[in-house]
Design an enzyme around this catalytic site. Structure first.
Site, PDB file in Angstrom:
ATOM      1  N   ARG A  67       0.893  -1.276   0.024  1.00 29.44           N
ATOM      2  CA  ARG A  67       0.119  -0.020  -0.075  1.00 29.44           C
ATOM      3  C   ARG A  67       0.817   1.257  -0.021  1.00 29.44           C
ATOM      4  NH1 ARG A  67      -5.296  -1.829   3.696  1.00 29.44           N
ATOM      5  NH2 ARG A  67      -6.228  -2.799   1.686  1.00 29.44           N
ATOM      6  N   LYS A 244     -19.936 -15.527   1.698  1.00 27.85           N
ATOM      7  CA  LYS A 244     -21.381 -15.252   1.977  1.00 27.85           C
ATOM      8  C   LYS A 244     -21.822 -14.697   0.828  1.00 27.85           C
ATOM      9  CE  LYS A 244     -20.982 -14.206   6.898  1.00 27.85           C
ATOM     10  NZ  LYS A 244     -21.008 -12.925   7.669  1.00 27.85           N
ATOM     11  N   GLY A 399     -10.432  -8.277  -1.260  1.00 29.62           N
ATOM     12  CA  GLY A 399      -9.210  -8.431  -0.482  1.00 29.62           C
ATOM     13  C   GLY A 399      -8.669 -10.078  -0.617  1.00 29.62           C
ATOM     14  N   GLY A 422     -13.522  -3.569   0.304  1.00 30.14           N
ATOM     15  CA  GLY A 422     -15.099  -3.081   0.696  1.00 30.14           C
ATOM     16  C   GLY A 422     -15.498  -2.022  -0.646  1.00 30.14           C
TER      17      GLY A 422
HETATM   18  P1  ADP Z   1     -13.134 -11.431  -0.911  1.00 33.23           P
HETATM   19  O1  ADP Z   1     -12.375 -10.753   0.185  1.00 33.23           O
HETATM   20  O2  ADP Z   1     -12.236 -11.644  -2.134  1.00 33.23           O
HETATM   21  O3  ADP Z   1     -14.364 -10.269  -1.098  1.00 33.23           O
HETATM   22  P2  ADP Z   1     -14.607 -13.183   0.682  1.00 33.23           P
HETATM   23  O4  ADP Z   1     -14.228 -12.363   1.841  1.00 33.23           O
HETATM   24  O5  ADP Z   1     -16.087 -13.006   0.233  1.00 33.23           O
HETATM   25  O6  ADP Z   1     -13.922 -12.687  -0.484  1.00 33.23           O
HETATM   26  O7  ADP Z   1     -14.315 -14.646   0.934  1.00 33.23           O
HETATM   27  C1  ADP Z   1     -13.121 -15.262   1.046  1.00 33.23           C
HETATM   28  C2  ADP Z   1     -13.098 -16.442   1.835  1.00 33.23           C
HETATM   29  O8  ADP Z   1     -13.952 -17.393   1.801  1.00 33.23           O
HETATM   30  C3  ADP Z   1     -12.026 -17.084   2.249  1.00 33.23           C
HETATM   31  O9  ADP Z   1     -11.620 -16.836   3.447  1.00 33.23           O
HETATM   32  C4  ADP Z   1     -12.382 -18.671   2.037  1.00 33.23           C
HETATM   33  O10 ADP Z   1     -11.816 -19.487   2.804  1.00 33.23           O
HETATM   34  C5  ADP Z   1     -13.818 -18.646   2.054  1.00 33.23           C
HETATM   35  N1  ADP Z   1     -14.646 -19.556   1.352  1.00 33.23           N
HETATM   36  C6  ADP Z   1     -14.484 -19.741  -0.099  1.00 33.23           C
HETATM   37  N2  ADP Z   1     -14.848 -21.138  -0.353  1.00 33.23           N
HETATM   38  C7  ADP Z   1     -15.504 -21.675   0.695  1.00 33.23           C
HETATM   39  C8  ADP Z   1     -16.357 -22.688   1.220  1.00 33.23           C
HETATM   40  N3  ADP Z   1     -16.569 -23.826   0.306  1.00 33.23           N
HETATM   41  N4  ADP Z   1     -16.422 -23.098   2.428  1.00 33.23           N
HETATM   42  C9  ADP Z   1     -15.886 -22.077   3.422  1.00 33.23           C
HETATM   43  N5  ADP Z   1     -15.496 -20.906   3.284  1.00 33.23           N
HETATM   44  C10 ADP Z   1     -15.072 -20.783   1.886  1.00 33.23           C
HETATM   45 MG    MG Z   2     -12.744 -10.897   2.597  1.00 39.51          MG
END
Ligand code: ADP
Ligand code: MG
Length: 442
Positions: A67, A244, A399, A422
Site C-alpha cells: 500500500r 457469504k 481482499g 470493500g
Molecule cells: P473477498 O475478500 O475476495 O471479497 P470473501 O471475503 O467474500 O472474498 O471470501 C473469502 C473467504 O471465503 C475465504 O476466506 C475462503 O476461505 C472462504 N471460502 C471460499 N469457499 C469456501 C467454502 N466452500 N467453505 C467455506 N469458506 C469458503
Molecule cells: Mg474478504
C-alpha cells in the site's frame, strides 16, 4: 449446472436493477475527475489522504509495504514538483484512542526508505504542534500525520452526525483542523473511498474553493472499474465466490443485466444449491438468504444472464489442514462439507472464462488458504490469465481474491487488481462514492 429458470411466481424487480445500472453508467461518465497532474503544487502545502492501513505483525513490523509502494507515484509527483506534503491515513481500529501498537511510525520509516528522504511523523494528527510543523515544511518536504483514528471524530458517520448536533460539530471541528494546514487536498485512498470519514469527506467539504483532486491510484481504479462497467466488451463474465452470499447480493443484482454469464463458486454457491433442492451436507449456507438467492436466479433468467453453479465438490468430514477429502458429484452426503469446487466444475467454469473479453472476479472458489483446497481457485485463476493473454480485460476486486491471485502467482497476468476490498465491492454494487463525487471535475 447451467440454470435458465423460467419466470416463476417469485416477485422479481428487473426494472429496479436496470435503473441502478443507469446510475452507475452516469457515475462512470461523470468520473472525469481532476487529478494531481492537473494542478500546480509548487510552493503549496498539499494534504493527501492515503490508505496506509498496512498489515502488521505482533511486533508492529510491516508485513507488506504494498500500500505504501502504490502511493509512491502520487507522492513523488507532488514532491518532485516542489509541493510540501502532509500525508494522512488510518491504521487498524484504535477506537478513538492513542494506541502505540497502531502508530504510523513504521510507515513513516518505510516511506522514508523508499523516498530516500526524511519523512517526519507527528505525535498527533491535529493540534498546535502539528500545525507548526506543517507551517515549517519546505518545498519537497514530506510529513506523515499520526493515525487519524486516534481521534474518534474521524469515523463519525454523516448519518449519525445528522441526528446529533454535537457529533456534527465534533466532526467538522476535527476536519477544519486538518484542512487549515493545507492549500490543496488530494485523495488517493481508494480503500476507504466508500466511507464518509472526516478525512475523506468532511475535509474536502471544508476546503471548498481550494483545489481538491484525486491521486493516480484512484484515477487508475476509476478507469478500470468505471470503464469496465460502462463499456464492457462482450462476452462479459462475472466470477463470484467467497464466504457469504449476503455480502455479494448487491454485486449480483447490479451485474445481472450487464454480464452475459455469472459463475458462482465458493461457500456462497451452497445457499443457491440448497434453494434448488440439492443436498449440501454441512456446507456453509445462509438459510435466511435462500429466497433471495432464488429470486436472483429468476431475475437472471428474465434478463437472459446465464448462471453457472458447481456440479461437483471437494468435500471433507472435518475442516483442518491435511484433512482427507473426496469428490462429491451433485448432492453432498450429510456429515460432509464442501471446501472447494470439484474438478469437473473447475473445468467447466474455465471453459466459460477463456472466451470472455471482460472479466470481473470477486471471491475465491474454495478455502484457498488451505491447500489443496485452492485447486478450484487455481484453475479459475489460470483461465482468467489465459483469457487476459487472449486480449480480455480482467479485474479482480476483494481482499481475499487479491491475496488468492497473489498466492497463486498469476497477479502479473491480470489487467487490474483493485486495491480496495470493500470499496471495489461497493463500486461493483453501483453505489456512488460521495467522497470522490465531491472532488473537482476536469
Ligand atoms: P473477498 O475478500 O475476495 O471479497 P470473501 O471475503 O467474500 O472474498 O471470501 C473469502 C473467504 O471465503 C475465504 O476466506 C475462503 O476461505 C472462504 N471460502 C471460499 N469457499 C469456501 C467454502 N466452500 N467453505 C467455506 N469458506 C469458503
Ligand atoms: Mg474478504
Amino acid at each position: 449446472m447451467t440454470t435458465k429458470l423460467h419466470k416463476s411466481e417469485t416477485k422479481t424487480n428487473v426494472h429496479q436493477s436496470g435503473s441502478s445500472i443507469k446510475n452507475l453508467v452516469t457515475a462512470g461518465i461523470k468520473m472525469a475527475k481532476k487529478t494531481v497532474a492537473d494542478i500546480d503544487v509548487k510552493g503549496k502545502k498539499v494534504l493527501m489522504r492515503c490508505d496506509f492501513n498496512v498489515p502488521l505483525d505482533e511486533n508492529s513490523n510491516i508485513t507488506s509495504d504494498d500500500r505504501i509502494v502504490k502511493a509512491l507515484p502520487t507522492i513523488k509527483s507532488i514532491l518532485d514538483r516542489g509541493g510540501s506534503l502532509i500525508l494522512m491515513s488510518h491504521l487498524g481500529r484504535p477506537k478513538g484512542r492513542k494506541d502505540e501498537k497502531l502508530s504510523l511510525a513504521p510507515v513513516a520509516k518505510r516511506l522514508s526508505e523508499l523516498l530516500l528522504k526524511e519523512v517526519i511523523i507527528t505525535d498527533d494528527c491535529i493540534g498546535d504542534e502539528t500545525k507548526a510543523k506543517a507551517q515549517a515544511l519546505k518545498p519537497g518536504d514530506c510529513m506523515l500525520l499520526e493515525n487519524l483514528r486516534f481521534h474518534k471524530e474521524e469515523t463519525i458517520k454523516d448519518k449519525a452526525a445528522k441526528e446529533d448536533a454535537q457529533l456534527r460539530q465534533a466532526k467538522d471541528d476535527f476536519a477544519k483542523q486538518l484542512a487549515e494546514m493545507a492549500d490543496i487536498y488530494v485523495d488517493d485512498a481508494f480503500g476507504t473511498a466508500h466511507r464518509d470519514n472526516a478525512s475523506m469527506y468532511t475535509v474536502p467539504q471544508v476546503m471548498e474553493g481550494k483545489p481538491r483532486v484525486i491521486g493516480f491510484l484512484i484515477e487508475k481504479e476509476l478507469k478500470y472499474l468505471g470503464d469496465m462497467l460502462s463499456a464492457p466488451e462482450k462476452p462479459f463474465v462475472a466470477i463470484l465466490g467467497g464466504a457469504k452470499v449476503s455480502d455479494k447480493i448487491g454485486v449480483i443484482e447490479n451485474l445481472l443485466d450487464k454480464v452475459d454469464r455469472i459463475i458462482i463458486g465458493g461457500a456462497m454457491a451452497y445457499t443457491f444449491l440448497k434453494g434448488m433442492g440439492k443436498s449440501i451436507g454441512n456446507s456453509l449456507c445462509e438459510n435466511d438468504f435462500i429466497d433471495k438467492a432464488l429470486q436472483l436466479l429468476d431475475q437472471a433468467a428474465e434478463v437472459g444472464c446465464e448462471v453457472m453453479l458447481p456440479v461437483d465438490h471437494r468435500v471433507v468430514r472435518e475442516l483442518k489442514q491435511g484433512a482427507s477429502h473426496r469428490i462429491a458429484v451433485g448432492d453432498i452426503d450429510s456429515g460432509w462439507q464442501a471446501v472447494d469446487i470439484g474438478p469437473s466444475t473447475a473445468k467447466k467454469f474455465a471453459s466459460k472464462i477463456t472466451d470472455a473479453k471482460t472479466i470481473v472476479w470477486n471471491g475465491p472458489m474454495g478455502i484457498f488458504e488451505m491447500p489443496p483446497f485452492d485447486e478450484g481457485t487455481k484453475t479459475v485463476a489460470l483461465a482468467v490469465a489465459e483469457a487476459t493473454d487472449n486480449g480480455a480485460r480482467s479485474i479482480i476486486g476483494g481482499g481475499d481474491s487479491a491475496s488468492a491471485v497473489e498466492k497463486l502467482d498469476v497477479q502479473e497476468k491480470i489487467s487490474h487488481i483493485s486495491t480496495g476490498g470493500g470499496a471495489s465491492l461497493e463500486f461493483l454494487e453501483g453505489k456512488k462514492f460521495k467522497a470522490i463525487d465531491i472532488l473537482d471535475e476536469k
